[in-house]
Write an enzyme that holds these catalytic residues in place. Structure first.
Site, mmCIF file in Angstrom:
data_model
loop_
_atom_site.group_PDB
_atom_site.id
_atom_site.type_symbol
_atom_site.label_atom_id
_atom_site.label_comp_id
_atom_site.label_asym_id
_atom_site.label_seq_id
_atom_site.Cartn_x
_atom_site.Cartn_y
_atom_site.Cartn_z
ATOM 1 N N ARG A 80 0.678 -1.065 0.402
ATOM 2 C CA ARG A 80 0.043 -0.150 -0.179
ATOM 3 C C ARG A 80 0.755 1.233 0.020
ATOM 4 N NH1 ARG A 80 -2.256 -4.065 2.520
ATOM 5 N NH2 ARG A 80 -4.244 -4.780 2.923
ATOM 6 N N HIS A 105 -1.132 -2.548 -4.246
ATOM 7 C CA HIS A 105 -0.977 -3.719 -5.389
ATOM 8 C C HIS A 105 -0.832 -2.912 -6.985
ATOM 9 C CE1 HIS A 105 0.259 -6.007 -2.358
ATOM 10 N NE2 HIS A 105 -0.997 -7.164 -2.113
ATOM 11 N N HIS A 179 3.259 -12.376 -5.099
ATOM 12 C CA HIS A 179 2.154 -12.408 -4.662
ATOM 13 C C HIS A 179 1.917 -14.583 -4.182
ATOM 14 C CE1 HIS A 179 -0.952 -11.529 -2.210
ATOM 15 N NE2 HIS A 179 -0.452 -10.405 -2.087
ATOM 16 N N VAL A 180 2.955 -15.266 -4.701
ATOM 17 C CA VAL A 180 2.632 -16.355 -4.084
ATOM 18 C C VAL A 180 2.048 -16.773 -2.827
ATOM 19 C CG1 VAL A 180 5.208 -16.557 -3.778
ATOM 20 C CG2 VAL A 180 3.873 -19.166 -4.663
ATOM 21 N N TYR A 181 1.527 -17.873 -3.141
ATOM 22 C CA TYR A 181 0.822 -18.582 -1.964
ATOM 23 C C TYR A 181 1.126 -20.169 -1.561
ATOM 24 C CZ TYR A 181 -3.213 -15.106 -1.200
ATOM 25 O OH TYR A 181 -3.530 -13.948 -0.911
ATOM 26 N N ASP A 251 -1.077 -10.283 8.007
ATOM 27 C CA ASP A 251 -0.826 -9.086 7.008
ATOM 28 C C ASP A 251 0.265 -8.314 6.509
ATOM 29 O OD1 ASP A 251 -1.010 -8.426 3.895
ATOM 30 O OD2 ASP A 251 -2.650 -7.707 4.672
ATOM 31 N N GLU A 313 5.737 -12.581 0.526
ATOM 32 C CA GLU A 313 6.334 -11.972 -0.371
ATOM 33 C C GLU A 313 7.334 -10.537 0.044
ATOM 34 O OE1 GLU A 313 2.427 -9.741 -1.151
ATOM 35 O OE2 GLU A 313 1.832 -10.404 0.459
#
Length: 350
Positions: A80, A105, A179-181, A251, A313
């Protein structure tokens, strides 16, 4: 090494191919040029069973319609930017905002919404997908024409190497991430709460209103944010803590330390034995634990559940342009931005 491709869908009538790189150890990564997006990572578990260990959207139309960020290249700036505003060389800029009054983003037309050019390269020991995109001046109201290259490389050492490179013709901002999970069980119906995490991090960045960084760094010692030794993710996610409970999980940016050649963190799943070590030259990693059900679309026949994945990230600390001491994300003409993050996939026998 092997490179294959197949159609993943269409964007404005253009066929988008999903490329898969596979090494001799049974590890494979797949990605597509829409959003320079990772679409899956397949690795064996301790019993040799090969499964996808990432959370991914299965249909291109769902990427386009819902913009979930799963596996996507994020830019120009990850995270952000407060009120979408910053000052550079004495000039005030107002960016296009897309999360309330803030930019998230990259803005409403971030890198994840663009169709990148792609080419392949391979040798006996590695194979690469080389994505390029020219972001015009004024896109999301950022200054400067920005030329970006993101290279995904799979090696025979079971490494996924991400190389970022960028140049600009005017001073601008650049702070990319992927932004891999991860869900190392190989089954997204199972949560990541029992995954164990270790981070070389003594400080984290607390969040204020609207999930914006407060601009300060707090010690992790004595808090649920302390991952300096391995512990289950649920010990933090389910903790009664004023930084965690309102979000139902993590987060948060963690400040990275440790040696330059060692891993900055390790994620481990005791059930499968799978382990991911990550290495980076960035000063932080944002850990997000997929804190709510996402039911806009289905994955493997059902919505993505709460805690279905966890991000690693890597980036410069979020909102760095507005937060003194968070790092430098300004890119100037004549400079070349370079950064590398590596995820290495290993297995513990027992």
């Amino acid at each position: 090494m092997e490179i294959t491709s197949k159609s993943f869908g269409k964007v404005d009538g253009v066929d988008v191919l999903e490329y898969t790189l596979t090494n001799s150890k049974g590890v494979a990564i797949s990605a597509m040029p829409f959003g320079a997006t990772l679409t899956k990572i397949v690795t064996p578990d301790k019993n040799g069973n090969r499964e996808n260990i990432t959370l991914n959207v299965e249909k291109l139309e769902d990427f386009i319609a819902y913009r979930p960020f799963y596996g996507a290249t994020i830019g120009r700036v990850a995270g952000r930017i407060t009120r979408g505003q910053f000052t550079l060389n004495g000039t005030d800029y107002q960016l296009d905002v897309n999360e309330g009054e803030n930019l998230l983003h990259g803005g409403p037309e971030g890198f994840d919404t663009k169709l990148w050019e792609v080419r392949t390269d391979e040798s006996d020991t590695q194979a690469s997908l080389i994505f390029t995109y020219a972001s015009p001046a004024g896109e999301n109201r950022f200054p400067g024409n920005l030329s970006v290259t993101v290279t995904y490389t799979l090696t025979e050492e079971n490494e996924w190497i991400l190389d970022y490179q960028a140049e600009t013709d005017e001073p601008t901002l650049f702070n990319p991430t992927n932004h891999v999970y991860f869900n190392l069980t190989g089954d997204i119906k199972k949560s990541i709460l029992d995954h164990q995490l270790m981070l070389n991090s003594d400080f984290y960045a607390p969040l204020g209103e609207e999930n914006l960084p407060k601009g300060e760094l707090d010690k992790v010692e004595g808090t649920p944010f302390d991952f300096t030794a391995f512990k289950a993710v649920k010990e933090a996610v389910l903790a009664d803590h004023p930084q965690i409970s309102p979000l139902s999980g993590l987060d948060h940016p963690f400040v990275l330390s440790g040696t330059s050649d060692g891993p900055k963190g390790i994620l481990f799943d005791p059930e499968s034995g799978r382990e991911v070590k990550f290495f980076t030259d960035r000063n932080s990693v944002v850990i997000f634990t997929h804190n709510a059900v996402v039911d806009d679309f289905e994955i493997q026949g059902e919505p993505a559940g709460q805690y279905a994945g966890i991000t690693l990230e890597t980036q410069t600390l979020p909102d760095a342009v507005n937060q003194p001491g968070f790092g430098n994300i300004i890119l100037r003409p004549g400079e070349t931005f370079t950064s590398q993050t590596t995820y290495q996939f290993t297995v513990r026998a027992d």
